[in-house]
Write a protein that holds these residues in place. Structure first.
Motif, PDB file in Angstrom:
ATOM      1  N   ALA A   1       0.686  -1.353   0.566  1.00  0.00           N
ATOM      2  CA  ALA A   1       0.056  -0.348   0.227  1.00  0.00           C
ATOM      3  C   ALA A   1       1.099   0.393  -0.340  1.00  0.00           C
ATOM      4  N   ALA A   2       2.070   1.258   0.518  1.00  0.00           N
ATOM      5  CA  ALA A   2       2.664   2.019   0.634  1.00  0.00           C
ATOM      6  C   ALA A   2       4.071   2.004   1.091  1.00  0.00           C
ATOM      7  N   ALA A   3       5.199   2.642   0.649  1.00  0.00           N
ATOM      8  CA  ALA A   3       6.732   2.515   1.412  1.00  0.00           C
ATOM      9  C   ALA A   3       7.692   3.238   2.253  1.00  0.00           C
ATOM     10  N   MET A   4       8.400   3.641   2.518  1.00  0.00           N
ATOM     11  CA  MET A   4       8.324   4.280   3.327  1.00  0.00           C
ATOM     12  C   MET A   4      10.354   4.465   3.060  1.00  0.00           C
ATOM     13  N   THR A   5      10.443   5.628   3.182  1.00  0.00           N
ATOM     14  CA  THR A   5      12.330   5.638   3.167  1.00  0.00           C
ATOM     15  C   THR A   5      12.588   6.721   5.074  1.00  0.00           C
ATOM     16  N   ALA A   6      14.173   6.076   4.989  1.00  0.00           N
ATOM     17  CA  ALA A   6      14.996   6.600   5.836  1.00  0.00           C
ATOM     18  C   ALA A   6      16.033   7.054   5.284  1.00  0.00           C
ATOM     19  N   ARG A   7      17.216   6.765   4.449  1.00  0.00           N
ATOM     20  CA  ARG A   7      18.190   7.151   4.439  1.00  0.00           C
ATOM     21  C   ARG A   7      18.050   7.964   3.235  1.00  0.00           C
ATOM     22  N   GLY A   8      17.212   7.717   2.435  1.00  0.00           N
ATOM     23  CA  GLY A   8      17.156   8.699   1.458  1.00  0.00           C
ATOM     24  C   GLY A   8      16.245   9.861   1.784  1.00  0.00           C
ATOM     25  N   ALA A   9      15.326   9.820   2.145  1.00  0.00           N
ATOM     26  CA  ALA A   9      15.229  10.814   3.014  1.00  0.00           C
ATOM     27  C   ALA A   9      16.387  11.615   4.394  1.00  0.00           C
ATOM     28  N   GLN A  10      17.297  11.236   4.688  1.00  0.00           N
ATOM     29  CA  GLN A  10      18.421  11.660   5.503  1.00  0.00           C
ATOM     30  C   GLN A  10      19.331  12.092   4.789  1.00  0.00           C
ATOM     31  N   TRP A  11      19.320  12.044   3.432  1.00  0.00           N
ATOM     32  CA  TRP A  11      20.472  12.774   2.500  1.00  0.00           C
ATOM     33  C   TRP A  11      19.918  13.448   2.019  1.00  0.00           C
ATOM     34  N   ASN A  12      18.913  13.584   1.193  1.00  0.00           N
ATOM     35  CA  ASN A  12      17.661  14.901   0.743  1.00  0.00           C
ATOM     36  C   ASN A  12      16.381  15.011   0.620  1.00  0.00           C
ATOM     37  N   ALA A  13      16.198  15.356   1.683  1.00  0.00           N
ATOM     38  CA  ALA A  13      14.488  15.007   2.006  1.00  0.00           C
ATOM     39  C   ALA A  13      13.902  15.675   0.780  1.00  0.00           C
ATOM     40  N   SER A  14      13.868  15.864   0.027  1.00  0.00           N
ATOM     41  CA  SER A  14      12.774  16.262  -1.863  1.00  0.00           C
ATOM     42  C   SER A  14      12.947  15.109  -2.151  1.00  0.00           C
ATOM     43  N   ILE A  15      13.344  14.327  -1.703  1.00  0.00           N
ATOM     44  CA  ILE A  15      13.752  12.835  -2.281  1.00  0.00           C
ATOM     45  C   ILE A  15      11.892  12.214  -2.520  1.00  0.00           C
ATOM     46  N   PHE A  16      10.690  13.625  -1.993  1.00  0.00           N
ATOM     47  CA  PHE A  16       9.105  13.215  -1.805  1.00  0.00           C
ATOM     48  C   PHE A  16       8.698  13.527  -2.935  1.00  0.00           C
ATOM     49  N   ARG A  17      10.103  15.088  -4.019  1.00  0.00           N
ATOM     50  CA  ARG A  17       9.003  15.071  -4.915  1.00  0.00           C
ATOM     51  C   ARG A  17       9.188  14.628  -6.280  1.00  0.00           C
TER      52      ARG A  17
END
Length: 401
Positions: free
Chosen positions: A264-280
């Motif tokens: 249903a969903a996926a989450m990121t830890a290190r990806g967001a830690q290194w660059n939070a704009s991963i969600f764009r």
């Protein structure tokens, strides 16, 4: 990064009725009807110790995150907290018996923030959850952390070897918390697929809204590739939403996980830690831009520990060479910027490291908070429902132009 060879056809849900699962143990409680609305097709900021505090969560939301987890908080510490309102910044602060701010939140994330609890006791878990239940969207129990910090207290991944205790915790939370508060847990892979599925089914029977699965075994660490394909049997066995955790490093990875595994969903830890704009959806911002946006949110908060901001800035500059780099990004501490961040002894010092405009932004925030503090009630009355952060951000931005 492991994944199935053939894409899995994702099931379609209408948000109110979840698909039926294969027969398993009698449900201990029913899942809220809104579970699929909340978790379906979502991109999530994973819980991160020392990183997942309010500035990072607001930054992730700004860039497009749908759900944001706070860092794991131990139940006994949370139980002792008092709830305090900061009218100047518009935040709600939970302060422990040592007068330390343990958890800070605000209205901007109210419908999207998840409090993750470290616990090994159903009674304590409930007492802790009740402290924050009115201010968060969900309560998550950490059942996956393999570090001694958790396991020495029989918390985290230790719960995977005690299904009855885990069941007691989840059933107690679900039975006693309002249905508007989602209850979830986040696990790791057990030794074999059947064991993982059996544990997941036991948790589902407690009425949880969703199950997070970190696609690594307990002994594995981030340097080990996540076993995506081993999450699919869990998805196929459950009716509740499943959230993948592990090796999500680009925006495309969120959708790829849904397409290949049916999560249903996926989450990121290190990806967001290194660059939070991963969600764009439109791609990464430069690391330089993200640093400034992050520090702006730190400046807004009253007395945000500069050590936490410093740690986050350093982690952003320690991303591996294979991770996304924008032109002009400074991604090493062995530079003038890196050395300035490492030597900073205050939040203003961190802002100075990024340049004069950030230093002026910091000073404008301090001035604005001081003024607003002396006129807090009048300012709140004058500005109605507009959130204090929006007011401060506009004021500070105009001041440092």
């Amino acid at each position: 990064m492991a994944a199935d060879d053939a894409p899995h056809e994702q099931q379609v849900h209408d948000g109110s009725a979840a698909p039926s699962s294969s027969a398993h143990c009698t449900p201990l409680s029913s899942r809220p009807e809104t579970a699929w609305d909340f978790y379906g097709d979502k991109n999530v900021l994973a819980p991160m110790v020392r990183v997942g505090h309010l500035p990072t969560r607001l930054l992730a939301l700004q860039y497009g995150a749908d759900i944001v987890y706070g860092p794991e908080t131990i139940d006994k510490r949370l139980m002792s907290c008092s709830r305090q309102s900061d009218e100047v910044t518009g935040t709600t602060v939970f302060v422990d018996h040592d007068n330390k701010a343990l958890f800070t939140t605000c209205a901007l994330e109210r419908e999207k923030v998840v409090m993750q609890i470290g616990t090994n006791n159903a009674v304590n878990a409930l007492k802790a959850a009740e402290v924050v239940a009115k201010d968060v969207a969900a309560i998550d129990v950490n059942m996956g952390c393999p570090k001694p910090f958790s396991t020495q207290g029989a918390m985290g991944s230790r719960l995977l070897s005690d299904v009855e205790k885990a069941r007691d915790i989840m059933a107690t939370l679900r039975r006693n918390l309002p249905s508007s508060v989602h209850v979830t847990c986040k696990i790791r892979l057990l030794d074999d697929v059947d064991s993982t599925v059996a544990f997941a089914r036991a948790m589902e029977a407690c009425g949880i809204s969703a199950l997070g699965v970190h696609a690594r075994y307990i002994p594995q660490r981030p340097r080990d590739a996540a076993h995506w394909k081993l999450v699919k049997p869990v998805v196929d066995a459950l009716a509740c939403p499943v959230i993948l955790s592990g090796d999500v490093f680009t925006f495309a990875d969120f959708q790829r996980a849904r397409d290949e595994l049916g999560v249903a969903a996926a989450m990121t830890a290190r990806g967001a830690q290194w660059n939070a704009s991963i969600f764009r959806a439109d791609g990464f911002h430069s690391n330089n831009e993200v640093r400034e946006a992050f520090l702006q949110k730190c400046c807004w908060m009253s007395k945000y520990p500069y050590q936490l901001a410093k740690f986050q800035l350093q982690e952003m500059m320690l991303a591996p060479s294979w991770f996304h780099r924008a032109p002009g990004d400074v991604m090493t501490l062995k530079t003038d910027l890196g050395r300035a961040i490492q030597s900073a002894k205050s939040l203003r010092g961190l802002c100075e490291a990024l340049g004069p405009s950030m230093a002026r932004y910091h000073d404008a925030c301090v001035e604005w908070r001081a003024k607003r503090g002396s006129e807090a009630k009048e300012a709140l009355d004058d500005n109605g429902d507009e959130h204090p952060f929006n007011l401060m951000h506009r004021h500070a931005s105009s001041t440092c132009m």
